[in-house]
Design a protein around this motif. Structure first.
Motif, mmCIF file in Angstrom:
data_model
loop_
_atom_site.group_PDB
_atom_site.id
_atom_site.type_symbol
_atom_site.label_atom_id
_atom_site.label_comp_id
_atom_site.label_asym_id
_atom_site.label_seq_id
_atom_site.Cartn_x
_atom_site.Cartn_y
_atom_site.Cartn_z
ATOM 1 N N ASP A 55 45.116 46.820 31.806
ATOM 2 C CA ASP A 55 45.034 47.882 30.800
ATOM 3 C C ASP A 55 46.280 47.950 29.917
ATOM 4 O O ASP A 55 46.770 49.028 29.601
ATOM 5 C CB ASP A 55 44.788 49.249 31.454
ATOM 6 N N GLY A 56 46.812 46.779 29.580
ATOM 7 C CA GLY A 56 47.954 46.717 28.671
ATOM 8 C C GLY A 56 49.308 46.975 29.311
ATOM 9 O O GLY A 56 50.329 46.904 28.640
ATOM 10 N N ASP A 57 49.359 47.267 30.598
ATOM 11 C CA ASP A 57 50.620 47.564 31.287
ATOM 12 C C ASP A 57 51.188 46.282 31.897
ATOM 13 O O ASP A 57 50.729 45.833 32.943
ATOM 14 C CB ASP A 57 50.372 48.611 32.374
ATOM 15 N N GLN A 58 52.212 45.727 31.256
ATOM 16 C CA GLN A 58 52.783 44.457 31.721
ATOM 17 C C GLN A 58 53.385 44.562 33.113
ATOM 18 O O GLN A 58 53.459 43.569 33.824
ATOM 19 C CB GLN A 58 53.847 43.961 30.748
ATOM 20 N N THR A 59 53.801 45.743 33.532
ATOM 21 C CA THR A 59 54.375 45.889 34.868
ATOM 22 C C THR A 59 53.324 45.686 35.957
ATOM 23 O O THR A 59 53.667 45.475 37.114
ATOM 24 C CB THR A 59 55.028 47.277 35.051
ATOM 25 N N GLN A 60 52.040 45.742 35.590
ATOM 26 C CA GLN A 60 50.954 45.575 36.563
ATOM 27 C C GLN A 60 50.385 44.165 36.589
ATOM 28 O O GLN A 60 49.437 43.903 37.316
ATOM 29 C CB GLN A 60 49.835 46.583 36.248
ATOM 30 N N TRP A 61 50.953 43.258 35.800
ATOM 31 C CA TRP A 61 50.417 41.894 35.733
ATOM 32 C C TRP A 61 50.408 41.217 37.090
ATOM 33 O O TRP A 61 49.447 40.547 37.448
ATOM 34 C CB TRP A 61 51.205 41.058 34.730
ATOM 35 N N ALA A 62 51.472 41.373 37.855
ATOM 36 C CA ALA A 62 51.549 40.702 39.162
ATOM 37 C C ALA A 62 50.417 41.157 40.070
ATOM 38 O O ALA A 62 49.891 40.383 40.865
ATOM 39 C CB ALA A 62 52.897 40.980 39.816
ATOM 40 N N ARG A 63 50.019 42.396 39.942
ATOM 41 C CA ARG A 63 48.948 42.942 40.771
ATOM 42 C C ARG A 63 47.588 42.328 40.429
ATOM 43 O O ARG A 63 46.704 42.224 41.278
ATOM 44 C CB ARG A 63 48.914 44.448 40.563
ATOM 45 N N HIS A 64 47.428 41.923 39.183
ATOM 46 C CA HIS A 64 46.146 41.400 38.721
ATOM 47 C C HIS A 64 46.138 39.878 38.593
ATOM 48 O O HIS A 64 45.088 39.299 38.321
ATOM 49 C CB HIS A 64 45.799 42.019 37.367
ATOM 50 N N ALA A 65 47.274 39.247 38.774
ATOM 51 C CA ALA A 65 47.391 37.804 38.511
ATOM 52 C C ALA A 65 46.445 36.968 39.373
ATOM 53 O O ALA A 65 45.801 36.047 38.874
ATOM 54 C CB ALA A 65 48.833 37.347 38.713
ATOM 55 N N TYR A 66 46.333 37.282 40.672
ATOM 56 C CA TYR A 66 45.510 36.440 41.550
ATOM 57 C C TYR A 66 44.065 36.390 41.080
ATOM 58 O O TYR A 66 43.440 35.328 41.051
ATOM 59 C CB TYR A 66 45.585 36.923 43.007
ATOM 60 N N SER A 67 43.533 37.527 40.697
ATOM 61 C CA SER A 67 42.126 37.543 40.298
ATOM 62 C C SER A 67 41.923 36.901 38.927
ATOM 63 O O SER A 67 40.907 36.240 38.697
ATOM 64 C CB SER A 67 41.576 38.972 40.302
ATOM 65 N N VAL A 68 42.901 37.046 38.046
ATOM 66 C CA VAL A 68 42.789 36.417 36.728
ATOM 67 C C VAL A 68 42.878 34.899 36.866
ATOM 68 O O VAL A 68 42.087 34.159 36.282
ATOM 69 C CB VAL A 68 43.865 36.955 35.757
ATOM 70 N N PHE A 69 43.837 34.410 37.661
ATOM 71 C CA PHE A 69 43.974 32.961 37.841
ATOM 72 C C PHE A 69 42.742 32.376 38.532
ATOM 73 O O PHE A 69 42.262 31.306 38.167
ATOM 74 C CB PHE A 69 45.240 32.608 38.619
ATOM 75 N N TRP A 70 42.240 33.071 39.550
ATOM 76 C CA TRP A 70 41.041 32.579 40.241
ATOM 77 C C TRP A 70 39.862 32.543 39.264
ATOM 78 O O TRP A 70 39.125 31.556 39.192
ATOM 79 C CB TRP A 70 40.714 33.457 41.442
ATOM 80 N N SER A 71 39.696 33.606 38.500
ATOM 81 C CA SER A 71 38.602 33.668 37.536
ATOM 82 C C SER A 71 38.722 32.568 36.492
ATOM 83 O O SER A 71 37.721 31.975 36.077
ATOM 84 C CB SER A 71 38.585 35.028 36.845
ATOM 85 N N ASP A 72 39.945 32.302 36.064
ATOM 86 C CA ASP A 72 40.164 31.238 35.085
ATOM 87 C C ASP A 72 39.769 29.881 35.666
ATOM 88 O O ASP A 72 39.156 29.061 34.996
ATOM 89 C CB ASP A 72 41.626 31.224 34.651
ATOM 90 N N ARG A 73 40.084 29.648 36.909
ATOM 91 C CA ARG A 73 39.800 28.353 37.527
ATOM 92 C C ARG A 73 38.323 28.128 37.806
ATOM 93 O O ARG A 73 37.878 26.998 37.917
ATOM 94 C CB ARG A 73 40.590 28.190 38.837
ATOM 95 N N ILE A 74 37.541 29.204 37.913
ATOM 96 C CA ILE A 74 36.115 29.034 38.195
ATOM 97 C C ILE A 74 35.261 29.174 36.946
ATOM 98 O O ILE A 74 34.038 29.135 37.021
ATOM 99 C CB ILE A 74 35.627 30.017 39.284
ATOM 100 N N THR A 75 35.914 29.333 35.788
ATOM 101 C CA THR A 75 35.193 29.457 34.522
ATOM 102 C C THR A 75 34.964 28.076 33.921
ATOM 103 O O THR A 75 35.888 27.277 33.819
ATOM 104 C CB THR A 75 35.982 30.344 33.541
#
Length: 159
Positions: A55-75
């Motif tokens: 939601d635009g909060d860069q301090t929360q990127w680490a919390r969401h990184a695993y799911s974004v990277f996994w999603s990127d790899r399966i796309t």
């Protein structure tokens, strides 16, 4: 320490690595936007997905990184015709789905999804996984207790 001093220190470390471990340093040219842009273009989708998932909060990127990277790899990649996951493993990934919410039945998109939007949708679904597993575990445990209680009542005379 100024940047020139840092550079000298870095070079000394490289010389030490070469002597002790036989690791050679390869010099590369500086940033070349035309050459590097081709490679870095794929990073744009990941960055945008991180922004949206957090939601635009860069301090929360680490919390969401695993799911974004996994999603990127399966796309699926247009150029490859498959996902990087499939290219490496030869099989399609299993995406955890919620049994009660039926996340696989998300509302259909109103337009064609960009790669970024697809990655974000999958990342958000993956982030719900821990909550879903906790809820599922609680439901299974409650059902087991209820079944045990029913068994005791039904077989009260035989126990």
């Amino acid at each position: 320490m100024d940047s020139h001093g840092q550079r000298r220190t870095f070079v000394k470390v490289l010389v030490h690595l070469k002597k002790k471990y036989h690791i050679r340093h390869i010099r590369i040219s500086g940033y070349n936007s035309r050459a590097n842009g081709i490679v870095e273009h794929l990073h744009y989708d990941v960055r945008q997905a991180l922004v949206k998932a957090a939601d635009g909060d860069q301090t929360q990127w680490a919390r969401h990184a695993y799911s974004v990277f996994w999603s990127d790899r399966i796309t699926t990649r247009r150029r490859m015709g498959c996902s990087p996951y499939f290219a490496v493993t030869g099989c399609h990934p299993l995406i955890p789905l919620d049994i009660s919410e039926a996340t696989y039945l998300q509302p259909p998109p109103t337009s064609i999804l960009s790669t970024t939007d697809l990655i974000v949708r999958r990342a958000v679904a993956l982030q719900k996984r821990f909550e879903q597993l906790s809820r599922l575990r609680s439901n299974v445990y409650a059902t087991r207790l209820a079944n045990a209680h029913c068994f005791e009542i039904q077989h009260a005379h035989t126990i």
